[in-house]
Design a protein around this motif. Structure first.
Motif, PDB file in Angstrom:
ATOM      1  N   PRO A 185      34.946  44.629  31.863  1.00  0.00           N
ATOM      2  CA  PRO A 185      36.157  43.807  31.338  1.00  0.00           C
ATOM      3  C   PRO A 185      36.702  43.274  32.646  1.00  0.00           C
ATOM      4  CG  PRO A 185      36.235  45.787  30.342  1.00  0.00           C
ATOM      5  CD  PRO A 185      35.128  46.044  31.075  1.00  0.00           C
ATOM      6  N   SER A 186      36.606  43.785  33.683  1.00  0.00           N
ATOM      7  CA  SER A 186      37.067  43.149  35.199  1.00  0.00           C
ATOM      8  C   SER A 186      36.308  42.423  35.864  1.00  0.00           C
ATOM      9  CB  SER A 186      37.547  44.352  36.069  1.00  0.00           C
ATOM     10  OG  SER A 186      38.748  45.123  35.422  1.00  0.00           O
ATOM     11  N   ARG A 187      35.174  42.298  35.394  1.00  0.00           N
ATOM     12  CA  ARG A 187      34.000  41.421  36.018  1.00  0.00           C
ATOM     13  C   ARG A 187      34.339  40.203  36.866  1.00  0.00           C
ATOM     14  NH1 ARG A 187      31.327  38.693  38.704  1.00  0.00           N
ATOM     15  NH2 ARG A 187      29.042  38.666  38.963  1.00  0.00           N
ATOM     16  N   LEU A 188      35.064  39.335  35.898  1.00  0.00           N
ATOM     17  CA  LEU A 188      35.624  38.171  36.610  1.00  0.00           C
ATOM     18  C   LEU A 188      36.980  38.054  36.906  1.00  0.00           C
ATOM     19  CD1 LEU A 188      33.552  35.645  33.705  1.00  0.00           C
ATOM     20  CD2 LEU A 188      33.080  35.977  36.257  1.00  0.00           C
ATOM     21  N   ALA A 189      37.511  39.248  37.260  1.00  0.00           N
ATOM     22  CA  ALA A 189      38.922  39.426  37.755  1.00  0.00           C
ATOM     23  C   ALA A 189      39.077  38.436  38.876  1.00  0.00           C
ATOM     24  CB  ALA A 189      39.593  40.687  37.794  1.00  0.00           C
ATOM     25  N   TYR A 190      40.382  37.924  39.050  1.00  0.00           N
ATOM     26  CA  TYR A 190      40.632  37.131  40.294  1.00  0.00           C
ATOM     27  C   TYR A 190      41.095  38.154  41.219  1.00  0.00           C
ATOM     28  CZ  TYR A 190      40.608  32.482  38.727  1.00  0.00           C
ATOM     29  OH  TYR A 190      40.232  31.095  38.337  1.00  0.00           O
ATOM     30  N   HIS A 191      40.503  38.143  42.744  1.00  0.00           N
ATOM     31  CA  HIS A 191      40.787  39.036  43.666  1.00  0.00           C
ATOM     32  C   HIS A 191      40.689  38.128  45.107  1.00  0.00           C
ATOM     33  CE1 HIS A 191      36.313  38.572  42.932  1.00  0.00           C
ATOM     34  NE2 HIS A 191      36.222  39.103  44.481  1.00  0.00           N
ATOM     35  N   GLY A 192      41.168  38.947  46.362  1.00  0.00           N
ATOM     36  CA  GLY A 192      41.194  38.219  47.374  1.00  0.00           C
ATOM     37  C   GLY A 192      41.836  39.284  48.506  1.00  0.00           C
ATOM     38  N   VAL A 193      41.914  38.771  49.669  1.00  0.00           N
ATOM     39  CA  VAL A 193      42.397  39.591  50.728  1.00  0.00           C
ATOM     40  C   VAL A 193      43.379  39.033  51.458  1.00  0.00           C
ATOM     41  CG1 VAL A 193      41.492  40.815  53.130  1.00  0.00           C
ATOM     42  CG2 VAL A 193      39.844  40.643  50.986  1.00  0.00           C
ATOM     43  N   ALA A 194      44.667  39.623  51.867  1.00  0.00           N
ATOM     44  CA  ALA A 194      45.429  39.187  52.337  1.00  0.00           C
ATOM     45  C   ALA A 194      45.461  38.939  53.840  1.00  0.00           C
ATOM     46  CB  ALA A 194      46.885  40.056  52.242  1.00  0.00           C
ATOM     47  N   PRO A 195      46.155  38.169  54.674  1.00  0.00           N
ATOM     48  CA  PRO A 195      45.834  37.993  55.980  1.00  0.00           C
ATOM     49  C   PRO A 195      45.588  39.200  56.631  1.00  0.00           C
ATOM     50  CG  PRO A 195      47.423  36.443  55.392  1.00  0.00           C
ATOM     51  CD  PRO A 195      47.110  37.365  54.131  1.00  0.00           C
ATOM     52  N   LEU A 196      44.467  39.464  57.499  1.00  0.00           N
ATOM     53  CA  LEU A 196      44.166  40.806  58.050  1.00  0.00           C
ATOM     54  C   LEU A 196      45.274  40.887  59.296  1.00  0.00           C
ATOM     55  CD1 LEU A 196      41.984  42.910  58.109  1.00  0.00           C
ATOM     56  CD2 LEU A 196      41.045  41.929  59.909  1.00  0.00           C
ATOM     57  N   ALA A 197      46.019  41.957  59.161  1.00  0.00           N
ATOM     58  CA  ALA A 197      46.788  42.660  60.398  1.00  0.00           C
ATOM     59  C   ALA A 197      45.931  42.844  61.507  1.00  0.00           C
ATOM     60  CB  ALA A 197      47.715  43.633  59.972  1.00  0.00           C
ATOM     61  N   ASP A 198      46.543  42.666  62.862  1.00  0.00           N
ATOM     62  CA  ASP A 198      45.849  42.842  64.030  1.00  0.00           C
ATOM     63  C   ASP A 198      46.004  44.384  64.121  1.00  0.00           C
ATOM     64  OD1 ASP A 198      44.584  42.504  66.459  1.00  0.00           O
ATOM     65  OD2 ASP A 198      46.055  41.638  67.403  1.00  0.00           O
ATOM     66  N   GLY A 199      44.746  44.861  65.017  1.00  0.00           N
ATOM     67  CA  GLY A 199      44.702  46.448  65.225  1.00  0.00           C
ATOM     68  C   GLY A 199      43.444  46.702  66.025  1.00  0.00           C
ATOM     69  N   GLU A 200      43.119  47.926  66.007  1.00  0.00           N
ATOM     70  CA  GLU A 200      41.891  47.998  66.873  1.00  0.00           C
ATOM     71  C   GLU A 200      41.357  49.390  66.206  1.00  0.00           C
ATOM     72  OE1 GLU A 200      39.062  47.835  70.191  1.00  0.00           O
ATOM     73  OE2 GLU A 200      41.069  46.467  69.733  1.00  0.00           O
ATOM     74  N   HIS A 201      40.184  49.211  65.751  1.00  0.00           N
ATOM     75  CA  HIS A 201      39.340  50.271  65.107  1.00  0.00           C
ATOM     76  C   HIS A 201      38.285  51.029  66.035  1.00  0.00           C
ATOM     77  CE1 HIS A 201      36.270  52.104  62.236  1.00  0.00           C
ATOM     78  NE2 HIS A 201      37.324  52.329  61.497  1.00  0.00           N
ATOM     79  N   THR A 202      38.386  52.100  65.821  1.00  0.00           N
ATOM     80  CA  THR A 202      37.505  52.989  67.064  1.00  0.00           C
ATOM     81  C   THR A 202      36.109  52.605  66.900  1.00  0.00           C
ATOM     82  OG1 THR A 202      38.915  54.826  66.266  1.00  0.00           O
ATOM     83  CG2 THR A 202      37.004  55.259  67.478  1.00  0.00           C
ATOM     84  N   LEU A 203      35.565  52.062  66.072  1.00  0.00           N
ATOM     85  CA  LEU A 203      33.897  51.912  65.952  1.00  0.00           C
ATOM     86  C   LEU A 203      34.028  50.269  66.001  1.00  0.00           C
ATOM     87  CD1 LEU A 203      32.873  54.364  63.493  1.00  0.00           C
ATOM     88  CD2 LEU A 203      32.728  54.529  65.752  1.00  0.00           C
ATOM     89  N   LEU A 204      34.780  49.577  65.502  1.00  0.00           N
ATOM     90  CA  LEU A 204      34.516  47.753  65.259  1.00  0.00           C
ATOM     91  C   LEU A 204      35.548  47.024  65.941  1.00  0.00           C
ATOM     92  CD1 LEU A 204      33.305  48.112  61.616  1.00  0.00           C
ATOM     93  CD2 LEU A 204      31.966  47.360  63.656  1.00  0.00           C
ATOM     94  N   GLY A 205      36.358  47.814  66.715  1.00  0.00           N
ATOM     95  CA  GLY A 205      37.364  46.875  67.318  1.00  0.00           C
ATOM     96  C   GLY A 205      38.442  46.048  66.389  1.00  0.00           C
ATOM     97  N   ARG A 206      38.407  44.896  66.754  1.00  0.00           N
ATOM     98  CA  ARG A 206      39.688  43.938  66.105  1.00  0.00           C
ATOM     99  C   ARG A 206      38.712  43.142  64.966  1.00  0.00           C
ATOM    100  NH1 ARG A 206      41.471  40.185  69.141  1.00  0.00           N
ATOM    101  NH2 ARG A 206      43.645  40.032  68.238  1.00  0.00           N
ATOM    102  N   GLN A 207      38.244  43.956  63.948  1.00  0.00           N
ATOM    103  CA  GLN A 207      37.808  43.170  62.952  1.00  0.00           C
ATOM    104  C   GLN A 207      37.425  44.025  61.780  1.00  0.00           C
ATOM    105  OE1 GLN A 207      33.445  42.072  63.715  1.00  0.00           O
ATOM    106  NE2 GLN A 207      33.147  44.011  64.841  1.00  0.00           N
ATOM    107  N   ARG A 208      37.195  43.689  60.686  1.00  0.00           N
ATOM    108  CA  ARG A 208      36.784  44.209  59.312  1.00  0.00           C
ATOM    109  C   ARG A 208      35.557  43.546  58.909  1.00  0.00           C
ATOM    110  NH1 ARG A 208      37.694  42.919  53.700  1.00  0.00           N
ATOM    111  NH2 ARG A 208      37.681  44.862  52.617  1.00  0.00           N
TER     112      ARG A 208
END
Length: 217
Positions: A185-208
């Motif tokens: 029932p959710s297969r065609l649900a609208y979805h998205g991603v809000a503007p990514l906040a800055d930060g630093e990930h241990t393994l991937l740095g400043r990215q998702r």
């Protein structure tokens, strides 16, 4: 004290959360194989580098992307589509790593969709400020298979709505290792991603990095 408080909140989150009918959030599901996933992404990018594609309307996407699998999702002035050939190199997309396919199958099963066999994986790179507008995944020929979305790197706010763009959206904070599965029932649900906040990930740095698995045909 503050750090302990936030750690307790994170630990209290349920490992499996139903976010809509046919849609589940699996907290930390991919984390046990994070090293294998990141190594595989790096190998894919060597063969098929990230690029910012252009929409049919002439707008450049803020999300950089590439693909692996039997076909890849692309967009240009002619439209949105899946193609077995990388238009930049004119050779097939990199093969989907076995650990990708296995993770997607297991996650889909946890979401109630047994036997999921993806033939495409979109690999998206978000950098601080990057966002993804509300949209539906509707370029696939068969909507009976679910979408499986894996989050790696920086946290992101995932927006999940209804069947119309104007429907109210819910916000979910996704962190490294979280997986969202939606279908039925959710297969065609609208979805998205809000503007990514800055930060630093241990393994991937400043990215998702987001891996999105689909069955295209």
């Amino acid at each position: 004290m503050t750090g302990d408080l936030f750690d307790n909140v994170a630990e209290a989150q349920p490992p499996r959360e139903e976010i809509a009918e046919g849609a589940v959030l699996l907290r930390g599901f991919a984390k046990p194989i994070e090293s294998e996933l990141i190594a595989a992404v790096r190998a894919i990018v060597v063969q098929a580098p990230f690029r910012r594609m252009t929409t049919p309307g002439g707008y450049q996407m803020s999300v950089a992307m590439t693909n692996c699998g039997e076909c890849g999702w692309i967009t240009d002035h002619t439209g949105y589509r899946y193609d077995p050939i990388d238009p930049r190199s004119d050779v097939p997309w990199p093969a989907m790593p076995p650990q990708f396919r296995d993770l997607a199958r297991r996650a889909a099963e946890q979401g109630g969709f047994a036997g999921f066999a993806p033939d495409a994986c979109l690999v998206n790179r978000y950098e601080p400020g990057t966002r993804l507008s509300l949209h539906q995944d509707k370029d696939e020929l068969d909507y009976s298979a679910p979408i499986v979305s894996v989050s790696l790197g920086l946290p992101a706010i995932f927006l999940f709505g209804g069947m119309a763009r104007s429907d109210k959206t819910r916000r979910f904070r996704l962190v490294h290792g979280d997986v969202v599965v939606w279908g039925g029932p959710s297969r065609l649900a609208y979805h998205g991603v809000a503007p990514l906040a800055d930060g630093e990930h241990t393994l991937l740095g400043r990215q998702r990095i987001n891996l999105t698995f689909r069955r295209t045909r």
